[in-house]
Design an enzyme around this catalytic site. Structure first.
Site, PDB file in Angstrom:
ATOM      1  N   GLU A   4      52.078  99.372 -11.688  1.00  0.00           N
ATOM      2  CA  GLU A   4      50.803  99.996 -11.354  1.00  0.00           C
ATOM      3  C   GLU A   4      50.985 101.329 -10.622  1.00  0.00           C
ATOM      4  O   GLU A   4      50.302 102.296 -10.921  1.00  0.00           O
ATOM      5  CB  GLU A   4      50.052  99.004 -10.457  1.00  0.00           C
ATOM      6  CG  GLU A   4      48.603  99.249 -10.274  1.00  0.00           C
ATOM      7  CD  GLU A   4      47.956  98.138  -9.455  1.00  0.00           C
ATOM      8  OE1 GLU A   4      48.621  97.144  -9.091  1.00  0.00           O
ATOM      9  OE2 GLU A   4      46.770  98.289  -9.150  1.00  0.00           O
ATOM     10  N   CYS A  45      32.250 103.529 -10.865  1.00  0.00           N
ATOM     11  CA  CYS A  45      31.100 104.332 -10.425  1.00  0.00           C
ATOM     12  C   CYS A  45      30.642 104.004  -9.006  1.00  0.00           C
ATOM     13  O   CYS A  45      30.698 102.863  -8.567  1.00  0.00           O
ATOM     14  CB  CYS A  45      29.926 104.082 -11.352  1.00  0.00           C
ATOM     15  SG  CYS A  45      30.279 104.420 -13.061  1.00  0.00           S
ATOM     16  N   ARG A  95      37.403 104.355  -5.414  1.00  0.00           N
ATOM     17  CA  ARG A  95      37.008 103.380  -6.433  1.00  0.00           C
ATOM     18  C   ARG A  95      37.439 103.819  -7.834  1.00  0.00           C
ATOM     19  O   ARG A  95      37.443 103.003  -8.750  1.00  0.00           O
ATOM     20  CB  ARG A  95      35.489 103.201  -6.422  1.00  0.00           C
ATOM     21  CG  ARG A  95      34.968 102.598  -5.136  1.00  0.00           C
ATOM     22  CD  ARG A  95      33.457 102.597  -5.121  1.00  0.00           C
ATOM     23  NE  ARG A  95      32.915 101.717  -6.120  1.00  0.00           N
ATOM     24  CZ  ARG A  95      32.555 100.461  -5.908  1.00  0.00           C
ATOM     25  NH1 ARG A  95      32.700  99.943  -4.707  1.00  0.00           N
ATOM     26  NH2 ARG A  95      32.053  99.709  -6.856  1.00  0.00           N
ATOM     27  N   LYS A 129      52.599  95.129  -9.402  1.00  0.00           N
ATOM     28  CA  LYS A 129      52.466  96.186  -8.390  1.00  0.00           C
ATOM     29  C   LYS A 129      53.385  97.345  -8.729  1.00  0.00           C
ATOM     30  O   LYS A 129      53.017  98.497  -8.599  1.00  0.00           O
ATOM     31  CB  LYS A 129      52.799  95.586  -7.022  1.00  0.00           C
ATOM     32  CG  LYS A 129      52.226  96.299  -5.860  1.00  0.00           C
ATOM     33  CD  LYS A 129      50.919  95.716  -5.358  1.00  0.00           C
ATOM     34  CE  LYS A 129      49.912  95.478  -6.454  1.00  0.00           C
ATOM     35  NZ  LYS A 129      48.859  94.613  -6.100  1.00  0.00           N
ATOM     36  N   ASN A 182      24.926 102.782 -11.641  1.00  0.00           N
ATOM     37  CA  ASN A 182      26.151 101.999 -11.871  1.00  0.00           C
ATOM     38  C   ASN A 182      25.775 100.857 -12.807  1.00  0.00           C
ATOM     39  O   ASN A 182      24.730 100.232 -12.605  1.00  0.00           O
ATOM     40  CB  ASN A 182      26.680 101.380 -10.571  1.00  0.00           C
ATOM     41  CG  ASN A 182      27.207 102.407  -9.600  1.00  0.00           C
ATOM     42  OD1 ASN A 182      27.300 103.575  -9.924  1.00  0.00           O
ATOM     43  ND2 ASN A 182      27.560 101.951  -8.403  1.00  0.00           N
ATOM     44  N   GLY A 183      26.636 100.550 -13.772  1.00  0.00           N
ATOM     45  CA  GLY A 183      26.342  99.422 -14.661  1.00  0.00           C
ATOM     46  C   GLY A 183      26.159  99.899 -16.088  1.00  0.00           C
ATOM     47  O   GLY A 183      26.474 101.052 -16.430  1.00  0.00           O
ATOM     48  N   LYS A 217      39.429 101.004  -8.510  1.00  0.00           N
ATOM     49  CA  LYS A 217      39.563  99.959  -7.483  1.00  0.00           C
ATOM     50  C   LYS A 217      38.797  98.704  -7.857  1.00  0.00           C
ATOM     51  O   LYS A 217      39.321  97.614  -7.771  1.00  0.00           O
ATOM     52  CB  LYS A 217      39.084 100.499  -6.132  1.00  0.00           C
ATOM     53  CG  LYS A 217      39.223  99.504  -4.982  1.00  0.00           C
ATOM     54  CD  LYS A 217      40.672  99.144  -4.727  1.00  0.00           C
ATOM     55  CE  LYS A 217      40.842  98.114  -3.643  1.00  0.00           C
ATOM     56  NZ  LYS A 217      42.208  97.524  -3.686  1.00  0.00           N
ATOM     57  N   TRP A 273      32.556 106.800 -13.714  1.00  0.00           N
ATOM     58  CA  TRP A 273      33.700 106.349 -14.508  1.00  0.00           C
ATOM     59  C   TRP A 273      33.144 106.161 -15.912  1.00  0.00           C
ATOM     60  O   TRP A 273      32.314 105.285 -16.130  1.00  0.00           O
ATOM     61  CB  TRP A 273      34.234 105.037 -13.930  1.00  0.00           C
ATOM     62  CG  TRP A 273      35.303 104.372 -14.749  1.00  0.00           C
ATOM     63  CD1 TRP A 273      35.123 103.635 -15.875  1.00  0.00           C
ATOM     64  CD2 TRP A 273      36.702 104.349 -14.483  1.00  0.00           C
ATOM     65  NE1 TRP A 273      36.329 103.166 -16.331  1.00  0.00           N
ATOM     66  CE2 TRP A 273      37.313 103.585 -15.504  1.00  0.00           C
ATOM     67  CE3 TRP A 273      37.508 104.903 -13.491  1.00  0.00           C
ATOM     68  CZ2 TRP A 273      38.682 103.360 -15.556  1.00  0.00           C
ATOM     69  CZ3 TRP A 273      38.873 104.668 -13.543  1.00  0.00           C
ATOM     70  CH2 TRP A 273      39.447 103.913 -14.556  1.00  0.00           C
ATOM     71  N   HIS A 324      66.446  82.215 -23.018  1.00  0.00           N
ATOM     72  CA  HIS A 324      65.794  81.965 -24.311  1.00  0.00           C
ATOM     73  C   HIS A 324      65.407  83.256 -25.016  1.00  0.00           C
ATOM     74  O   HIS A 324      64.585  83.233 -25.929  1.00  0.00           O
ATOM     75  CB  HIS A 324      64.561  81.078 -24.116  1.00  0.00           C
ATOM     76  CG  HIS A 324      64.908  79.703 -23.607  1.00  0.00           C
ATOM     77  ND1 HIS A 324      65.623  78.797 -24.336  1.00  0.00           N
ATOM     78  CD2 HIS A 324      64.673  79.117 -22.411  1.00  0.00           C
ATOM     79  CE1 HIS A 324      65.800  77.688 -23.629  1.00  0.00           C
ATOM     80  NE2 HIS A 324      65.232  77.864 -22.451  1.00  0.00           N
ATOM     81  N   GLU A 359      53.419  89.197  -9.554  1.00  0.00           N
ATOM     82  CA  GLU A 359      52.766  90.190  -8.707  1.00  0.00           C
ATOM     83  C   GLU A 359      53.701  91.373  -8.453  1.00  0.00           C
ATOM     84  O   GLU A 359      53.267  92.527  -8.434  1.00  0.00           O
ATOM     85  CB  GLU A 359      52.311  89.530  -7.392  1.00  0.00           C
ATOM     86  CG  GLU A 359      51.788  90.462  -6.330  1.00  0.00           C
ATOM     87  CD  GLU A 359      50.670  91.393  -6.807  1.00  0.00           C
ATOM     88  OE1 GLU A 359      50.082  91.169  -7.869  1.00  0.00           O
ATOM     89  OE2 GLU A 359      50.420  92.386  -6.094  1.00  0.00           O
TER      90      GLU A 359
HETATM   91  C1  F6R Z   1      46.360  95.120  -8.605  1.00  0.00           C
HETATM   92  C2  F6R Z   1      44.921  95.117  -8.541  1.00  0.00           C
HETATM   93  C3  F6R Z   1      44.120  94.500  -9.644  1.00  0.00           C
HETATM   94  C4  F6R Z   1      43.032  93.608  -9.025  1.00  0.00           C
HETATM   95  C5  F6R Z   1      42.068  93.117 -10.102  1.00  0.00           C
HETATM   96  C6  F6R Z   1      40.990  92.231  -9.513  1.00  0.00           C
HETATM   97  O1  F6R Z   1      46.907  95.755  -7.505  1.00  0.00           O
HETATM   98  O2  F6R Z   1      44.375  95.607  -7.594  1.00  0.00           O
HETATM   99  O3  F6R Z   1      44.897  93.786 -10.552  1.00  0.00           O
HETATM  100  O4  F6R Z   1      43.661  92.539  -8.365  1.00  0.00           O
HETATM  101  O5  F6R Z   1      41.470  94.218 -10.730  1.00  0.00           O
HETATM  102  O6  F6R Z   1      40.230  92.903  -8.558  1.00  0.00           O
HETATM  103  P1  F6R Z   1      39.349  92.121  -7.517  1.00  0.00           P
HETATM  104  O7  F6R Z   1      40.256  91.357  -6.624  1.00  0.00           O
HETATM  105  O8  F6R Z   1      38.566  93.173  -6.794  1.00  0.00           O
HETATM  106  O9  F6R Z   1      38.457  91.211  -8.322  1.00  0.00           O
END
Ligand code: F6R
Length: 606
Positions: A487, A2, A27, A484, A99-100, A601, A73, A503, A480
């Site tokens: 995602e 949001c 976001r 990525k 928001n919240g 985001k 959201w 294993h 990672e």
């Molecule tokens: C992956 C990604 C998420 C964030 C996670 C934490 O590309 O963006 O896995 O790393 O949601 O977000 P922050 O760093 O904002 O706490």
């Protein structure tokens, strides 16, 4: 998730609110809406879907000098027009964006229904609008305070009253809200990116703080109605920082920014003479740094994986036990908080609810927690005892790239400072400092290989499933890489320790399942090569990400090679190719790279 924007001034509010909503799109959201204070009262427009759909649905005449806007959201209630914000009181006078989560919304709703009120949405926010409208007070501020006295939960709220169209009252508790100070106009947003086009003079509201904004200025105050005199600060952010700047996607723009952004982050933070780091923001002197016996990194998703790189850096450079744990799990397991442990919360947005709760859990039990955070003034940054700002600049693409690299650098600086108050020699400290200073140029060298990496990525995009493997220093890189890749490509990708393949998972290897293998030129090189042989022997394709010195792989072709740095810092550089692999695979698949489905985001809900 949001987002909030608000405006009051001499201009027409609607276009400013819409521009702000477009800025907040990154976001993640599922519906959007605005309320404008017109001559005929408050006019509310809401729409499910993208902001451009809201824009198309706006009435032609929507004139008014004040208003609020929101991207939602869904949490309480489905994705419907009724549940989108602004939420309004029964008489249409009060409009609220939020928001919240209001924890006691259900109970309050029952009480209000008992008093004859009817609700038109399933949201917790509508309850707030009703409470404000029912409060007898003449001033909007008093009515908002009255409502806040009845609710529990987290919120950033912006409220308008059609009877007082010259003002907006805002309040925060555990959710960010920023005031933007203009010339006879005021802006409010939950994210700096929605403000930079209009002003660089801002006020971050503290938890529990409220503000009244009018065209002529603002007044901040506490729930006890005491003025909290706040001076605006100037932010170092340009409108171009949140623009695509000729790139097709923010993800690629942000990947390519890394040579300059990392150079900027390191500037002034290294003391080459004494081989250490200057980290004033930690608020910890050498004696205090010496007092800690272990470290625990807390973050979510990719931030957690970089936390693993950080833990390894601390163990290697400072010889202190260190580990990383997902903040989302930590907060729920009644963790034992040790007085001689330094907790490190790591977050790009500084708003991730799970990480913020973990910080509170540590503090509630008397522990010490510092933050590695990108967004200045964000919730986590404010709640930590000190920290290291990542200075990566705004990150708009949902998939995090440059901020993660900056987290790696932040951990390296922290490990260096901890090492140098212990047994890390000045020579070793200088070695690490030089390695760090070499990184921006080395990142540029990796990026120069983008066309070759893009070709490999396009070929990997054809696979339905992939492995990413690595060992010790290479394993968080593999994690990672898999994260990525899945995602942004929606392909299944799984990370494994190369040592664990035999294993079990080796059973899956065949020509249809490729493996990306992270093979640093380190003491485990031989063992990594053995794992690669085992995969090749079963007809599996391997794409190594390696160093030029690994001669055994040089002959294989289709390698991705990164320059060698110091052993301890290598994982930071090895991560750059996995960003490019994910980006270019998603590009080859023609996907919406900056806004992957189902993701937001900053994850501000549990
Ligand atoms: C992956 C990604 C998420 C964030 C996670 C934490 O590309 O963006 O896995 O790393 O949601 O977000 P922050 O760093 O904002 O706490």
């Amino acid at each position: 998730m949001c987002g909030i924007v608000a405006y009051v001034g001499s201009q027409n509010a609607a276009p400013i609110l819409m521009e702000g909503l477009f800025r907040l799109e990154y976001r993640g959201y599922d519906s959007a809406g605005i309320a404008v204070m017109t001559a005929r009262g408050s006019q509310v427009c809401k729409q499910v879907g993208r902001v451009r759909e809201l824009e198309a649905a706006l009435p032609r005449r929507l004139a008014g000098k004040a208003g609020i806007g929101h991207t939602r959201w869904a949490t309480h209630g489905a994705v419907t027009q009724e549940n989108a914000h602004p939420q309004v009181s029964e008489d249409g006078r009060i409009s609220v964006v939020h928001n919240g989560i209001i924890d006691n919304a259900m109970d309050l709703r029952e009480v209000l229904i008992g008093k004859g009120e009817t609700f038109s949405s399933e949201t917790d926010t509508e309850v707030v609008a009703h409470l404000i409208a029912r409060s007898g007070g003449d001033r909007l501020e008093d009515a908002v305070l009255d409502a806040l006295g009845q609710i529990t939960g987290t919120y950033a709220l912006a409220v308008t009253d059609a009877d007082h169209p010259d003002r907006i009252v805002v309040a925060t508790n555990g959710s960010t809200l920023i005031l933007g100070v203009g010339d006879r106009e005021m802006f409010v947003a939950s994210d700096l990116s929605a403000l930079v086009r209009h002003t660089t003079s801002v006020v971050h509201l503290d938890d529990g703080e409220l503000a009244t904004v009018t065209a002529s200025g603002f007044r901040t105050f506490s729930k006890e109605q005491e003025n909290t005199a706040k001076t605006p600060v100037s932010i170092d952010l340009q409108a171009e920082d949140v623009d695509l700047g000729g790139h097709q996607h923010f993800m690629r723009k942000e990947i390519l920014e890394q040579p300059s952004s990392t150079e900027r982050m390191l500037r002034g933070r290294l003391d080459e003479r004494y081989g250490t780091a200057r980290l004033d923001g930690l608020n910890l002197g050498p004696r205090e740094l010496r007092g800690f016996r272990r470290l625990k990194m807390l973050g979510c998703g990719s931030a957690y994986y970089v936390g693993q790189i950080g833990a390894q850096l601390v163990e290697e450079l400072a010889r202190m036990p260190a580990d990383a744990e997902p903040a989302s799990e930590f907060r729920y397991r009644n963790p034992v908080i040790e007085p001689d442990t330094l907790y490190v919360a790591v977050s790009q947005s500084g708003e991730t609810a799970d990480t913020a709760f973990a910080v509170r859990e540590v503090k509630r039990k008397g522990g010490q927690v510092v933050g590695l955070v990108n967004v200045v003034g964000s919730t986590i940054a404010r709640e930590c005892d000190g920290g290291i700002y990542l200075h990566a600049g705004p990150e708009i693409a949902v998939a995090s790239t440059k901020a993660l690299t900056h987290m790696g650098l932040g951990f390296a600086l922290l490990a260096l400072a901890l090492g140098r108050v212990r047994d890390l020699s000045i020579t070793d400290g200088q070695r690490i400092a030089s390695g760090l200073l070499a990184l921006p140029d080395q990142i540029a060298q990796v990026l120069a290989d983008e066309p070759a990496i893009a070709e490999i990525a396009a070929s990997l995009a054809a696979a339905r499933s992939l492995f990413f493997i690595g060992r010790v220093r290479g394993f968080p890189v593999a994690r990672e890489g898999a994260q990525k890749f899945k995602e942004v490509t929606y392909r299944h990708a799984e990370a494994y320790q190369a040592s664990e393949l035999k294993h079990g998972p080796l059973a899956l290897i065949d020509a249809s399942l490729p493996t990306v293998a992270v093979v640093p030129d380190d003491e485990l090189k031989g063992r990594n090569l053995t794992a690669i042989e085992q995969i090749a022997a079963r007809g599996g394709r391997v794409v190594p990400i390696t160093h030029p010195g690994v001669a055994e792989l040089a002959a294989r072709g289709a390698n991705i090679t990164v320059p060698k740095n110091e052993l301890e810092l290598d994982p930071i550089l090895l991560t750059i190719p996995v960003q490019l692999l994910a980006y270019h695979a998603a590009h080859a698949l023609g996907l919406d790279i900056d806004k992957p489905r189902n993701l937001a985001k900053s994850v501000t809900v549990e």
